[in-house]
Design an enzyme around this catalytic site. Sequence first.
Site, PDB file in Angstrom:
ATOM      1  N   TYR A 127      49.415  35.012  51.374  1.00 12.75           N
ATOM      2  CA  TYR A 127      50.322  35.014  50.219  1.00 12.75           C
ATOM      3  C   TYR A 127      51.629  34.246  50.437  1.00 12.75           C
ATOM      4  O   TYR A 127      52.128  33.609  49.499  1.00 12.75           O
ATOM      5  CB  TYR A 127      50.606  36.449  49.784  1.00 12.75           C
ATOM      6  CG  TYR A 127      49.529  37.040  48.907  1.00 12.75           C
ATOM      7  CD1 TYR A 127      49.608  36.996  47.534  1.00 12.75           C
ATOM      8  CD2 TYR A 127      48.404  37.648  49.479  1.00 12.75           C
ATOM      9  CE1 TYR A 127      48.614  37.538  46.729  1.00 12.75           C
ATOM     10  CE2 TYR A 127      47.404  38.193  48.685  1.00 12.75           C
ATOM     11  CZ  TYR A 127      47.503  38.129  47.311  1.00 12.75           C
ATOM     12  OH  TYR A 127      46.514  38.652  46.518  1.00 12.75           O
ATOM     13  N   GLU A 135      43.706  44.998  46.513  1.00  9.97           N
ATOM     14  CA  GLU A 135      42.667  44.412  47.360  1.00  9.97           C
ATOM     15  C   GLU A 135      42.368  45.297  48.556  1.00  9.97           C
ATOM     16  O   GLU A 135      41.204  45.434  48.968  1.00  9.97           O
ATOM     17  CB  GLU A 135      43.102  43.009  47.799  1.00  9.97           C
ATOM     18  CG  GLU A 135      43.067  41.997  46.654  1.00  9.97           C
ATOM     19  CD  GLU A 135      43.951  40.795  46.884  1.00  9.97           C
ATOM     20  OE1 GLU A 135      44.319  40.530  48.048  1.00  9.97           O
ATOM     21  OE2 GLU A 135      44.305  40.125  45.891  1.00  9.97           O
TER      22      GLU A 135
END
Length: 404
Positions: free
Chosen positions: A98, A140
Amino acid sequence: MPNPLSARTIELVKQSAPAVAAHASDITKTMYGLLFKDEHIKALFNQANHGENGSQVHALAAAIVGYAQNIDNLAPLLPVIERIAHKHIGFHILSEHYPYVAKSLLAAIREVLGEAVSEELINAWGEAYWFLADTLIEREEQIRAELEKRAGGWNGWREFRVAEKIKESDVVTSFVLRPVDGQGVALHRAGQYLTFDLSLPDGNRMKRNYSISSGPNQGFYRISVKREENGKGASRYLHDHVAVGTVLKVTPPAGDFYLPEEPTSEMVLLSGGVGLTPMVSMLEAIAGDYPDVDAHFVHGAMNSSTHAMDKHVRSLAQRHGRVSVSTFYSEPAARDVAGFSHDEDGFITRGWLEANTPIDTANFYICGPKPFLRSMVSNLRALGVSSDRIHYEFFGPADESLAA
């Protein structure tokens, strides 16, 4: 959940939403260009969707605009967040990836919007990005934990061997996959997909999603793939180079389009072309586990040479006893006769749906190419079917305009 966004960040992001919307595709195109300078990060993505005019550029642009416009009320974006989380499971994108996206996105906003961007605005977008990223990371992790807890479950890439290769039509071939380690496989939700990391003969690698076309079981998965003559090579590689015994790398079943654990009493499975693959999975589940469900399997194909799995579908329908099958050929071949090889000439129409399916009560599950999806969703809405009874799967990046 992540810490709430500050009031100032919400204000700044909403104020900048019109400017971002006006340049959204340029921002995402620039972002991917910066992001893919790192070969490790580039390898995580399906490159067919990320070229200069790739559909993912526009899909992400729409998602960013939607986020900016709804940053003070994310409820409308929850289905999008769920869809993205499942895609990340498939491509094995992890929390450590990320920061690369954050850096590239903020640099792209600064580059495209130029002098209109203040340091305060960049910081606000940074805070907004990490709020969304942390929301995705949390979801997730939940999905991965749930997958690993299932019997036969796993996380990341796992090797599967092609146990059978079955020609279903002139253009569609099925591949039955069993794990190399000899252990079982996780029960998938009927309608979900697998993601593959393919090593092509020319040395390139491709990541692709393919819907599971078998019903849930703990021994194998089956995918049914159309050979695309003008594709980027993945489907041709599977058809032309993958044989019984070939080993493929696969992540666990993922996807937010699936049959509910307790299906409603009436269901319509609508598909076009190779979009029948998740529908066959659903039909196998209905035939095996839901004897009280009335189902309608409605499929459109070009003709008998492209129509896959028809005998299997009709066998499932006959076994269940409460499933009707209707097939449409848009370009019947000389040997194709309505009433014998198929049921109707032409396309699935609004009038036919109104006359032959339980419009007022059924849940509709739809999969196929985007023109097919647009037509079916538009027809059902025009007939008064509420949005909560219309469920659909995308082939490729999601076109959120369908959800409008």
